[in-house]
Design a protein around this motif. Structure first.
Motif, PDB file in Angstrom:
ATOM      1  N   ASN A   1      -5.358  -0.625  -1.865  1.00 22.70           N
ATOM      2  CA  ASN A   1      -4.156   0.183  -2.085  1.00 22.70           C
ATOM      3  C   ASN A   1      -3.321  -0.304  -3.263  1.00 22.70           C
ATOM      4  OD1 ASN A   1      -4.670   1.764   0.254  1.00 22.70           O
ATOM      5  ND2 ASN A   1      -3.861   0.104   1.527  1.00 22.70           N
TER       6      ASN A   1
ATOM      7  N   TYR B   1       5.022  -6.457   1.783  1.00 19.78           N
ATOM      8  CA  TYR B   1       4.004  -5.930   0.865  1.00 19.78           C
ATOM      9  C   TYR B   1       2.591  -6.195   1.404  1.00 19.78           C
ATOM     10  CZ  TYR B   1       7.100  -4.866  -3.142  1.00 19.78           C
ATOM     11  OH  TYR B   1       8.029  -4.322  -3.990  1.00 19.78           O
TER      12      TYR B   1
ATOM     13  N   ALA C   1       1.869  -3.916   4.214  1.00 12.24           N
ATOM     14  CA  ALA C   1       1.742  -2.537   3.717  1.00 12.24           C
ATOM     15  C   ALA C   1       0.339  -2.336   3.138  1.00 12.24           C
ATOM     16  CB  ALA C   1       2.810  -2.252   2.668  1.00 12.24           C
ATOM     17  N   HIS C   2      -0.103  -3.289   2.313  1.00 12.90           N
ATOM     18  CA  HIS C   2      -1.432  -3.189   1.712  1.00 12.90           C
ATOM     19  C   HIS C   2      -2.528  -3.213   2.774  1.00 12.90           C
ATOM     20  CE1 HIS C   2      -0.885  -3.251  -2.699  1.00 12.90           C
ATOM     21  NE2 HIS C   2       0.292  -3.745  -2.373  1.00 12.90           N
TER      22      HIS C   2
ATOM     23  N   ASN D   1      -2.318  -1.754   5.525  1.00 21.49           N
ATOM     24  CA  ASN D   1      -2.148  -0.532   6.333  1.00 21.49           C
ATOM     25  C   ASN D   1      -1.692  -0.820   7.751  1.00 21.49           C
ATOM     26  OD1 ASN D   1      -2.966   1.290   4.313  1.00 21.49           O
ATOM     27  ND2 ASN D   1      -5.119   0.860   4.758  1.00 21.49           N
TER      28      ASN D   1
ATOM     29  N   LEU E   1       1.693  -1.231   8.619  1.00 22.09           N
ATOM     30  CA  LEU E   1       3.101  -0.934   8.854  1.00 22.09           C
ATOM     31  C   LEU E   1       3.270   0.571   9.036  1.00 22.09           C
ATOM     32  CD1 LEU E   1       5.212  -3.091   6.380  1.00 22.09           C
ATOM     33  CD2 LEU E   1       4.752  -3.494   8.800  1.00 22.09           C
TER      34      LEU E   1
ATOM     35  N   ILE F   1      -1.350   6.026  -6.986  1.00 21.91           N
ATOM     36  CA  ILE F   1      -1.989   4.806  -7.484  1.00 21.91           C
ATOM     37  C   ILE F   1      -3.212   5.262  -8.283  1.00 21.91           C
ATOM     38  CG2 ILE F   1      -1.111   3.327  -5.624  1.00 21.91           C
ATOM     39  CD1 ILE F   1      -3.854   3.384  -4.323  1.00 21.91           C
TER      40      ILE F   1
ATOM     41  N   TRP G   1       4.536   3.089  -0.072  1.00 23.12           N
ATOM     42  CA  TRP G   1       5.709   2.316  -0.450  1.00 23.12           C
ATOM     43  C   TRP G   1       5.845   2.149  -1.969  1.00 23.12           C
ATOM     44  CZ3 TRP G   1       1.056   0.792   1.331  1.00 23.12           C
ATOM     45  CH2 TRP G   1       0.297  -0.017   0.474  1.00 23.12           C
TER      46      TRP G   1
END
Lengths: 407, 407
Positions: free
Chosen positions: A364, A394, A397-398, A400, A402, B27, B353
């Motif tokens: 991501n 972060y 999030a990356h 996946n 959250l 992205i 995000w």
């Protein structure tokens, strides 16, 4: 933020690796930093596939200690949480600390008596050997078991260092442990008394003074280590663990006691290493890959050489790490984060406040904004400059894991 | 911040336009994002005359829902304000919500009875048509007018969706509306009861349980839609309006219910469109230019195609928008802001995000820092990365309607 992050967290099968090159950031010598001089072909490939930025460990212009810098990397606001130095040392030596305990960093020292005056002639007792240290600690441990109702224990560290633990019958908190450090920080001075710095700490101060008298009597006949200096009086910090916050299994791969200590405090299991070096860490990572969700791997020597002002050896440590990147990539982590806890520019021979290069490799990632992993190129990334306490957000999030914020 | 902004605000004759390309950020796919691939000669001209940056919708690493992302764009701290999903849906369907109401998102669903057990066989009742939905909602509306002293009303949404509104005799607040959602989120499970999650919500839970019994009885003879699932129980959020904060007239141009709903919540008037598309929006903008100070124009399809993973169609929506820029420029706005509420990378098929490109065109702009309107070039602007809740302050600053802070 760690509470919000916890609330939004949905466990999945993602595997994350956080590599901390301690003190990796620098400032330029002849226009180039250690990271810019280092030949790192693997890092340079990886950074182009990663999201990049530079983190500020605490707040702009603030230079962190290792404890607070790591707490921030682990997602805690370093303004809200604090690990006492004594507790850090104790955890690093595998001493179990509970909410009933006070942990203290001790130095063996040499004093000269001049009537009633004691003058410190060597704050480190000539850096006595660890063997000597063990002998003396054994002696102390045999002769001192308690002071009043407080149990006392000692454990040797390296060279002249040791940890002393006071175990009270009841829970004790930071407010009851505001004690003046006894180390005047230079030779030729008298040691301080462990006075209480607030009312609540009066009882602890009393115990400490009695303890010091006992210790001093026992060490009287030692040539070098005839005294102790006590610092970092601290209680167990109230930090929610990774397990409590995210229900994930996390593990640490560290070669130095303090970092093992910090990782334990946030609930990471410290993995055994066959050899106490990067090779041992990588092997342990491979061996334990299936058993944990989150791994923290700490490399100390970048900081050590930075503190020594040894620019070239710091470069070498970075280059050595670079060689292991292919092995790390093979393990197939969902996210790989590489950063430092703070900068330790060789040019400054100390920790500093300068922003720390950071990459997050994941599918991501907004990639291709930085061409190499260094202080200049990472500034071009889309994380730009961010506070370290946001790094874990972060990373998750990356990975996946959250959920969305708000409707 | 919205209070400070309100305090510093001096109304003038400035006209502002805020264009939100929903989920516009991406992205890279083969090193280029949707915005980088799109041929946008007008945007590329405009961006060079504009101040640029990328906003973070909520906080680093947090992916927002549409409601909170829009609240931030409208200048409210999304950590302090929250729109319940039920209220969002209700406003979007032109249902008036007051402080006495609870709004609920409903799904028609199919259940199979197995003795006392109800098993959900289709959470969306085979996605019944909107026509079918209307028929059933009319039936429910005729037969259920109230439960105890609480008025009940229903309104059809699209397909299997509807909104149910409970109108109490007195004001009701969020604390009285902590109710367990009844949708287990997968087929094959039993629905949950609408239990209260705190004491204060006991009364509402009681009403809901009675209501569910009534509804289930009425739907008994339906083949598909023989049950309802209730989610997003929410009360009217206490958000000060644009009118209250700045005494300006604001209007929205939206083609989707939810965004109309959000704009109404902050006090915008929703303008009628001749056609429910961008052409209709531009025409309505021209027609109403003289009557308002602040316009919010929302384009949905960038997000929809992002969610579908349709990179090329998302590119196309951006290119279509680009064609209307000359018409927009002709109207002579004092500031034109173009951004998204969040990123929806086609590569991720979901909100994300990642920072969202933003331009503010005005005669006060620090121009010429970004060469095109995309995630990479906008990072070079002098707003760099900023939290979305600050965007409105920038817009008002460019419109010369904020006084100095401090002496």
């Amino acid at each position: 933020m760690h509470q919000l992050r916890s609330k939004l967290f949905n466990k999945n099968k993602a595997k994350s690796l956080l590599v901390v090159l301690d003190g990796v950031g620098g400032i330029p010598r002849n226009n180039k930093t250690e990271l810019q001089v280092a030949k790192t072909k693997n890092l340079n490939k990886l950074v182009k596939l990663s999201e990049t930025g530079c983190h500020i460990p605490i707040k702009p212009g603030l230079t962190p200690g290792s404890g607070s810098a790591h707490l921030a990397l682990f997602g805690y606001d370093p303004m809200d949480f604090d690990i006492g130095r004594g507790v850090l040392e104790a955890l690093g030596l595998d001493i179990k600390i509970t909410k009933k305990d006070i942990a203290i960093r001790g130095n063996f020292a040499t004093i000269q008596k001049n009537g009633a005056r004691k003058i410190i002639t060597d704050r480190r007792a000539g850096r006595i050997s660890t063997v000597e240290n063990n002998r003396i600690v054994t002696k102390l441990s045999k002769k001192i078991k308690s002071v009043d109702s407080v149990k006392i224990s000692f454990k040797s560290g390296l060279d002249h260092r040791f940890v002393c633990k006071l175990s009270f019958p009841k829970n004790i908190n930071q407010l009851q442990c505001m004690i003046k450090e006894t180390d005047p920080q230079i030779d030729g001075e008298q040691p301080f008394e462990p006075d209480n710095l607030n009312k609540e700490s009066a009882k602890v101060s009393k115990i400490l003074k009695k303890l010091l008298i006992l210790i001093t009597k026992i060490l009287e006949d030692e040539k070098q280590a005839n005294f102790v200096l006590l610092r970092g009086f601290s209680t167990y910090p109230n930090i929610p663990t990774f397990k409590e916050l995210y229900s994930i299994k996390s593990a640490s791969l560290t070669t130095y006691p303090m970092y093992k200590g910090i990782s334990k405090l946030v609930g990471m299991e410290s993995l055994n290493l066959d050899s106490n070096n990067l090779l041992g860490q990588i092997k342990a990572l491979q061996k334990n890959y299936d058993n944990y969700d989150f791994f923290y791997l700490h490399i100390k020597k970048t900081d050590s050489y930075g503190e020594d002002g040894n620019f070239n050896k710091k470069v070498k440590v970075i280059e050595d790490f670079d060689k292991y990147i292919p092995s790390i990539l093979k393990m197939n982590f969902d996210t790989i984060t590489i950063t430092g806890d703070h900068s330790t520019p060789s040019m400054m021979k100390s920790h500093s406040w300068h922003p720390v290069p950071t990459l997050i490799y994941s599918k991501n990632a907004f990639s291709n904004l930085s061409k190499s992993f260094d202080e200049v190129e990472c500034l071009k990334g889309n994380m730009q400059i961010f506070e370290a306490k946001n790094l874990l957000t972060y990373i998750f999030a990356h990975s996946n894991c959250l959920g969305k914020f708000g409707a």
